[in-house]
Design an enzyme around this catalytic site. Sequence first.
Site, PDB file in Angstrom:
ATOM      1  N   GLY A 236       0.769  -1.238   0.000  1.00 46.39           N
ATOM      2  CA  GLY A 236       0.000   0.000   0.000  1.00 46.39           C
ATOM      3  C   GLY A 236       0.797   1.284   0.000  1.00 46.39           C
ATOM      4  O   GLY A 236       0.213   2.367  -0.093  1.00 46.39           O
ATOM      5  N   GLU A 270       4.171  -6.607   1.881  1.00 49.41           N
ATOM      6  CA  GLU A 270       3.789  -7.015   0.529  1.00 49.41           C
ATOM      7  C   GLU A 270       3.715  -5.822  -0.413  1.00 49.41           C
ATOM      8  O   GLU A 270       2.674  -5.549  -0.996  1.00 49.41           O
ATOM      9  CB  GLU A 270       2.411  -7.692   0.563  1.00 49.41           C
ATOM     10  CG  GLU A 270       2.307  -8.868   1.512  1.00 49.41           C
ATOM     11  CD  GLU A 270       0.885  -9.348   1.728  1.00 49.41           C
ATOM     12  OE1 GLU A 270       0.701 -10.530   2.050  1.00 49.41           O
ATOM     13  OE2 GLU A 270      -0.064  -8.538   1.578  1.00 49.41           O
ATOM     14  N   PRO A 271       4.806  -5.095  -0.567  1.00 52.46           N
ATOM     15  CA  PRO A 271       4.740  -3.918  -1.426  1.00 52.46           C
ATOM     16  C   PRO A 271       4.661  -4.300  -2.910  1.00 52.46           C
ATOM     17  O   PRO A 271       5.294  -5.271  -3.331  1.00 52.46           O
ATOM     18  CB  PRO A 271       6.062  -3.195  -1.141  1.00 52.46           C
ATOM     19  CG  PRO A 271       6.995  -4.276  -0.716  1.00 52.46           C
ATOM     20  CD  PRO A 271       6.163  -5.324  -0.035  1.00 52.46           C
ATOM     21  N   ARG A 273       3.217  -1.582  -5.805  1.00 49.60           N
ATOM     22  CA  ARG A 273       3.389  -0.301  -6.473  1.00 49.60           C
ATOM     23  C   ARG A 273       4.689   0.414  -6.094  1.00 49.60           C
ATOM     24  O   ARG A 273       5.364   0.965  -6.953  1.00 49.60           O
ATOM     25  CB  ARG A 273       2.194   0.582  -6.085  1.00 49.60           C
ATOM     26  CG  ARG A 273       2.048   1.856  -6.843  1.00 49.60           C
ATOM     27  CD  ARG A 273       0.958   2.714  -6.184  1.00 49.60           C
ATOM     28  NE  ARG A 273      -0.256   1.991  -5.900  1.00 49.60           N
ATOM     29  CZ  ARG A 273      -1.320   1.951  -6.703  1.00 49.60           C
ATOM     30  NH1 ARG A 273      -1.304   2.611  -7.828  1.00 49.60           N
ATOM     31  NH2 ARG A 273      -2.393   1.256  -6.365  1.00 49.60           N
ATOM     32  N   ARG A 309      -5.899   2.585 -15.589  1.00 49.50           N
ATOM     33  CA  ARG A 309      -5.919   3.353 -14.343  1.00 49.50           C
ATOM     34  C   ARG A 309      -6.616   4.705 -14.460  1.00 49.50           C
ATOM     35  O   ARG A 309      -7.417   5.055 -13.578  1.00 49.50           O
ATOM     36  CB  ARG A 309      -4.504   3.509 -13.773  1.00 49.50           C
ATOM     37  CG  ARG A 309      -3.843   2.163 -13.429  1.00 49.50           C
ATOM     38  CD  ARG A 309      -2.606   2.307 -12.568  1.00 49.50           C
ATOM     39  NE  ARG A 309      -2.950   2.780 -11.247  1.00 49.50           N
ATOM     40  CZ  ARG A 309      -2.844   4.020 -10.824  1.00 49.50           C
ATOM     41  NH1 ARG A 309      -2.358   4.947 -11.617  1.00 49.50           N
ATOM     42  NH2 ARG A 309      -3.210   4.350  -9.627  1.00 49.50           N
ATOM     43  N   TYR A 313      -9.720   4.516 -11.989  1.00 47.43           N
ATOM     44  CA  TYR A 313      -9.474   5.181 -10.699  1.00 47.43           C
ATOM     45  C   TYR A 313      -9.372   6.692 -10.828  1.00 47.43           C
ATOM     46  O   TYR A 313      -8.974   7.357  -9.877  1.00 47.43           O
ATOM     47  CB  TYR A 313      -8.147   4.702 -10.092  1.00 47.43           C
ATOM     48  CG  TYR A 313      -7.961   3.218  -9.961  1.00 47.43           C
ATOM     49  CD1 TYR A 313      -8.879   2.429  -9.276  1.00 47.43           C
ATOM     50  CD2 TYR A 313      -6.827   2.610 -10.484  1.00 47.43           C
ATOM     51  CE1 TYR A 313      -8.666   1.067  -9.143  1.00 47.43           C
ATOM     52  CE2 TYR A 313      -6.613   1.249 -10.347  1.00 47.43           C
ATOM     53  CZ  TYR A 313      -7.538   0.485  -9.674  1.00 47.43           C
ATOM     54  OH  TYR A 313      -7.312  -0.863  -9.530  1.00 47.43           O
ATOM     55  N   CYS A 341     -13.754   2.264 -28.312  1.00 46.59           N
ATOM     56  CA  CYS A 341     -15.072   2.858 -28.484  1.00 46.59           C
ATOM     57  C   CYS A 341     -15.790   2.991 -27.142  1.00 46.59           C
ATOM     58  O   CYS A 341     -16.740   2.242 -26.845  1.00 46.59           O
ATOM     59  CB  CYS A 341     -15.892   2.029 -29.460  1.00 46.59           C
ATOM     60  SG  CYS A 341     -15.035   1.868 -31.023  1.00 46.59           S
ATOM     61  N   GLU A 342     -15.288   3.884 -26.316  1.00 46.27           N
ATOM     62  CA  GLU A 342     -15.851   4.171 -24.988  1.00 46.27           C
ATOM     63  C   GLU A 342     -15.485   5.607 -24.655  1.00 46.27           C
ATOM     64  O   GLU A 342     -14.334   6.012 -24.854  1.00 46.27           O
ATOM     65  CB  GLU A 342     -15.184   3.297 -23.896  1.00 46.27           C
ATOM     66  CG  GLU A 342     -15.421   1.836 -23.970  1.00 46.27           C
ATOM     67  CD  GLU A 342     -16.735   1.389 -23.354  1.00 46.27           C
ATOM     68  OE1 GLU A 342     -17.399   2.207 -22.673  1.00 46.27           O
ATOM     69  OE2 GLU A 342     -17.089   0.224 -23.565  1.00 46.27           O
ATOM     70  N   TYR A 370       0.184  -2.095 -11.997  1.00 45.81           N
ATOM     71  CA  TYR A 370      -1.223  -2.153 -12.404  1.00 45.81           C
ATOM     72  C   TYR A 370      -1.411  -1.554 -13.807  1.00 45.81           C
ATOM     73  O   TYR A 370      -2.412  -0.912 -14.093  1.00 45.81           O
ATOM     74  CB  TYR A 370      -2.122  -1.460 -11.365  1.00 45.81           C
ATOM     75  CG  TYR A 370      -1.860  -1.997  -9.976  1.00 45.81           C
ATOM     76  CD1 TYR A 370      -2.338  -3.250  -9.613  1.00 45.81           C
ATOM     77  CD2 TYR A 370      -1.087  -1.287  -9.064  1.00 45.81           C
ATOM     78  CE1 TYR A 370      -2.058  -3.774  -8.355  1.00 45.81           C
ATOM     79  CE2 TYR A 370      -0.805  -1.815  -7.804  1.00 45.81           C
ATOM     80  CZ  TYR A 370      -1.291  -3.051  -7.461  1.00 45.81           C
ATOM     81  OH  TYR A 370      -1.013  -3.573  -6.231  1.00 45.81           O
TER      82      TYR A 370
HETATM   83  C1  LIG Z   1      -2.684  -5.500  -3.946  1.00 49.51           C
HETATM   84  C2  LIG Z   1      -2.142  -6.035  -2.693  1.00 49.51           C
HETATM   85  C3  LIG Z   1      -0.862  -5.672  -2.264  1.00 49.51           C
HETATM   86  C4  LIG Z   1       0.001  -4.669  -2.977  1.00 49.51           C
HETATM   87  O1  LIG Z   1      -0.482  -3.367  -2.875  1.00 49.51           O
HETATM   88  P1  LIG Z   1       0.399  -2.126  -3.355  1.00 49.51           P
HETATM   89  O2  LIG Z   1      -0.460  -0.962  -3.114  1.00 49.51           O
HETATM   90  O3  LIG Z   1       0.708  -2.330  -4.794  1.00 49.51           O
HETATM   91  O4  LIG Z   1       1.635  -2.110  -2.531  1.00 49.51           O
HETATM   92  C5  LIG Z   1      -0.385  -6.275  -1.116  1.00 49.51           C
HETATM   93  N1  LIG Z   1      -1.113  -7.166  -0.409  1.00 49.51           N
HETATM   94  C6  LIG Z   1      -2.365  -7.527  -0.801  1.00 49.51           C
HETATM   95  C7  LIG Z   1      -3.108  -8.521   0.001  1.00 49.51           C
HETATM   96  C8  LIG Z   1      -2.913  -6.976  -1.947  1.00 49.51           C
HETATM   97  O5  LIG Z   1      -4.149  -7.319  -2.311  1.00 49.51           O
END
Ligand SMILES: *Cc1c(COP(=O)(O)O)cnc(C)c1O
Length: 413
Positions: A236, A270-271, A273, A309, A313, A341-342, A370
């Site tokens: 995140g 779990e990075p 992005r 994106r 978003y 075509c959108e 993404y």
């Molecule tokens: C998507 C996701 C991430 C990665 O999120 P980022 O914003 O890209 O760092 C990590 N853990 C889980 C469970 C996710 O669904």
Amino acid sequence: MHRFKYKGNSLYCENVKVEEIAKEVGTPVYIYSKNTLLDHYRKIEDALREVSPLICFSVKSNSNLAVLKTLVSAGAGLDVVSGGELYRGKLSGVRPEKIVYAGVGKKRDEILDAIRYGILFFNVESEEELALINRCALELRKKVNVAIRVNPDVGAHTHKYITTGKGHTKFGVDFNTVKRIFRSKWRYRNVNLRGIHIHIGSQIVNPNPFQNAIKKVLKFLKENKIFVEYLNIGGGLGIVYSFEKPQTAKHFAKRILPLIKKSGLKLILEPGRFICGNSGIMVTKVLFRKKTGQKRFAIVDGGMNDLIRPSLYEAHHTIVPVTLPKKGAKKGKFDIVGPICETGDFLAKDRRMKLLDRGDLLAVMAAGAYGYTMSSNYNSRPRAAEVMVSGSKFSVVKKRENYRDLVRGESSG
Ligand SMILES: *Cc1c(COP(=O)(O)O)cnc(C)c1O
């Protein structure tokens, strides 16, 4: 920081001219900088070195095998959310005990496969899923590690589609359910409840939500005398798309390290992005220009099927010319739109830039996360090529699709 820079008038990725890649490989094309990927991975690693965390790169953010192999060779583990991502993980050469597996809808076959492969643990998102994992483990006569994904009900101040840690989202279970699960451990004899997992959202630019979520979880564990070994705080971490000022890895570490150290828990992250976002661009070519009423459009060959994106978003990506215009070149405002075509098919709106010409190449910055992974064949458009640059060399790491690829597996019934 990233390694897409102008030298003279030309945009380079590391030491390779972007224009050269576009000429040879065609457009639209995704271009990744290998050394930017490594830089960002090491930034997190360095910032958190004191607690030697397991950094599991989020495969869904960029699942190209060359990207995965680059990070795995540097020591990364992987965070997967499907059997398909696990398959990519196997091909990447990552050790099974560095894989964590999340996702609200794991299927029986996917679970069996992951148990056989020997992953570190499942991040479990419901009691029914936990029961199924227990049955699968029993069937294979194994004892399986799991972490319970708790939804800490904290706001992340990000786009509503990428907020995952509020009570109304589908992710994880609430604190009461966590309590119930730990109190009824005996039901799950083939499962070790070894960790707690949180992932509160994506593109979070401020460390407060992370800190709040971690505090809330640690307090909960203490109050309820729940003992685990691992705390997985998910991904995140936000990045710069245009005007954002996200926390740095160091700043993030300074805020969360005291909490982690005090807890004595092993840390997992779990990075996605943060590692790959700024490591990639998408290059697209101007096909036509036109004016209607009050608007000036540049129609480019990369659409929402290539990079969704902006449409999905309302994401704002910086867009720059691959060759800088001459000083004093006339400027105007453009909507940069794709061929789909959108009405929702746009890459940018009302961007002031040098008056574009047909054939001009544009680089959509920060498209490494993404981007390709969310691309589709909508409008029967073959998916773009992916290229990886390392120093002064580049290689095509995913061939551009062709029309045969589009109809593979179809029949006339
Ligand atoms: C998507 C996701 C991430 C990665 O999120 P980022 O914003 O890209 O760092 C990590 N853990 C889980 C469970 C996710 O669904």
